[in-house]
Every structure is written in structure tokens, then in C-alpha cells.
Write a protein that holds these residues in place. Structure first.
Motif, PDB file in Angstrom:
ATOM      1  N   GLU A   1       0.772  -1.229   0.008  1.00 20.92           N
ATOM      2  CA  GLU A   1      -0.070  -0.102  -0.051  1.00 20.92           C
ATOM      3  C   GLU A   1       0.933   1.276  -0.010  1.00 20.92           C
ATOM      4  O   GLU A   1       0.613   2.005  -0.686  1.00 20.92           O
ATOM      5  CB  GLU A   1      -0.974   0.014   1.207  1.00 20.92           C
TER       6      GLU A   1
ATOM      7  N   ARG B   1       2.203   1.533  -3.552  1.00 21.23           N
ATOM      8  CA  ARG B   1       0.977   1.816  -4.432  1.00 21.23           C
ATOM      9  C   ARG B   1       0.910   3.144  -4.301  1.00 21.23           C
ATOM     10  O   ARG B   1       0.653   4.175  -5.430  1.00 21.23           O
ATOM     11  CB  ARG B   1      -0.232   1.239  -3.881  1.00 21.23           C
ATOM     12  N   SER B   2       0.838   4.006  -3.202  1.00 22.41           N
ATOM     13  CA  SER B   2       0.563   5.377  -2.819  1.00 22.41           C
ATOM     14  C   SER B   2       1.759   6.237  -3.394  1.00 22.41           C
ATOM     15  O   SER B   2       1.256   7.358  -3.588  1.00 22.41           O
ATOM     16  CB  SER B   2       0.585   5.666  -1.386  1.00 22.41           C
TER      17      SER B   2
END
Length: 247
Positions: free
Chosen positions: A236, A239-240
Motif C-alpha cells: 500500500e 501503491r501510494s
């Protein structure tokens, strides 16, 4: 192989003793989010390579450039490069030599190295490579928090000794453009507040962080191998990072 989906290629490079396999859990999460992520095994860490122990940082840089090219990465379509731990040496070389190919660098419990640095410059020349040490010794150097006995057993079974030339080679850095590349520091075994204090104080392991012009810091508390202890959360964070770079 080329890549054209509208989102940047994400290249994952693990630290010492590790190949592409170390990212398997993180890759699954990134791919399920529709991202194009690729993990690579740097030269010197392929157990089937008969010349493995002679590989250098220059060989690793050349391999990184080859993987980027094969995935369609260019100056107009740059990649997100994720470097864990000791992968900071070849990736710092990449940022220095070809900064235009990197949209953002994500350091995972790691960071850029300073000019003239070597991981182990005093390692004797007759030492061909450095095996993964016993875990009680390793734990004195890096946190094993969050790693189960099963994970540690896999680490032991699949670890490849780190080539001596990679450990001894000093990096020659000349291009200040490497410091302008948008950067995310993922702080796992050292809290970000402490790391930034060390950077400001000029600690040799972290001094280059103080020179970065576009820096985001993320705390992901765990041990030194978050790709195993917190793979979903690490995915995550990566991904950010998939957003336009500042201009």
C-alpha cells in the motif's frame, strides 16, 4: 517485453542475500491493485550463476538498466524504483547515472548512499563472498521483528552469499540530479523522527537524506524485512507512491 498501461513500471530490488523471490507477497498485492510491478535478482545473487561471486555493483547497475529497458521504461515513461536495504548501493548508482529513468525512488528501511561509500571497504580481498550469518548474529545488526520461524527457515534456505566485490566497491557519484528525484523513505526498524535527526547530524549512514529536495517519510513499524512481516501494508505504501512527481 514492454509495458504500456498508463501507470508506471514499479521495479522491486531486495537487499543482501535476496533475489526476486523475496517480493512474492508484495507483488501479489500490487498486481491485484492493477499495477505493473517487476521484481529482479541482481547479478551475484543468482545461485545458478557460476561467476556469481565475481559480480560487481557495475554489473548490478547494468542489469537494472536492462530490466527497465525491457519493461518500456524511458525518460518520458520513468519507473518507480523500490530499493530495500543493501540495494541502496546499485540504486544510488542508477539515480546518479540515469536519473531521468526514475519517477520516484522508494527506500525500504534504507536510503541513498554518499559519494565514496562502500558497504564493507575493509573486507579482505581473499573473502569471495559473505554468507547469511546466524540469526542471533544478524539480529544484532538488523531487527528480525515480525518474522516467523517459517519465514526465517525460508530466508535461510534461499539466501545466497553476497559477492565480495559488491561489498568492497566504493560508489563514485557526480550528478546532483539524483538528489532532486522524488523520494519516499519507508522507516521500519528506525522511526522516522530518529532517522531524520541522524541525517541532520550528519551520521554517515543517513547524511545524504538531508540533501534530498523532494522527500516523503512513512513510518511502517516492524523489522528490517517488511516485505515478509507486513507485505500488504508495504504494498500500500508503494501503491501510494504511484502519483505524478512534483514539478
Amino acid at each position: 517485453m514492454t509495458h504500456k498501461t498508463g501507470s508506471p513500471t514499479i521495479l522491486l530490488i531486495a537487499g543482501h542475500w535476496l533475489g526476486a523471490w523475496a517480493w512474492d507477497d508484495v507483488l501479489g498485492h500490487l498486481e491485484s491493485a492493477g499495477l505493473h510491478a517487476v521484481a529482479m535478482t541482481p547479478p551475484g545473487l543468482d545461485p545458478d550463476d557460476p561467476a556469481r561471486a565475481a559480480r560487481t555493483l557495475d554489473d548490478q547497475l547494468a542489469a537494472i538498466l536492462d530490466v527497465l529497458a525491457r519493461n518500456g521504461v524511458t525518460a518520458s515513461e520513468p519507473a518507480i524504483v523500490v530499493a530495500h536495504s543493501g540495494a541502496n548501493f546499485p540504486v544510488t548508482l542508477l539515480l546518479d547515472r540515469r536519473p531521468e529513468l526514475v519517477r520516484r525512488v522508494v527506500w525500504v528501511d534504507s536510503g541513498p548512499v554518499a559519494p565514496g561509500s562502500a558497504f564493507a571497504a575493509d573486507l579482505p580481498q581473499d573473502v569471495q563472498d559473505l554468507p547469511l550469518p546466524p540469526f542471533d548474529v544478524l539480529a544484532q545488526q538488523a531487527s528480525l521483528e515480525g518474522l516467523s520461524t517459517g519465514v526465517l527457515a525460508r530466508f535461510r534456505a534461499r539466501a545466497v552469499p553476497e559477492p565480495g566485490p559488491v561489498l568492497r566497491q566504493r560508489v563514485e557519484l557526480m550528478n546532483d540530479a539524483r538528489r532532486r528525484i522524488p523520494t519516499t523513505l519507508v522507516c521500519c526498524s528506525i522511526p522516522s523522527a530518529q532517522l531524520l535527526d541522524l541525517a541532520r547530524e550528519g551520521h554517515p549512514m543517513f547524511a545524504e537524506v538531508a540533501n534530498l529536495e523532494h522527500l516523503d517519510v512513512v513510518d511502517l513499524p516492524t523489522g528490517h524485512w517488511p516485505m515478509w512481516s507486513r507485505p500488504r501494508d508495504l504494498a500500500e505504501v508503494i501503491r501510494s507512491a504511484d502519483r505524478p512527481a512534483p514539478r
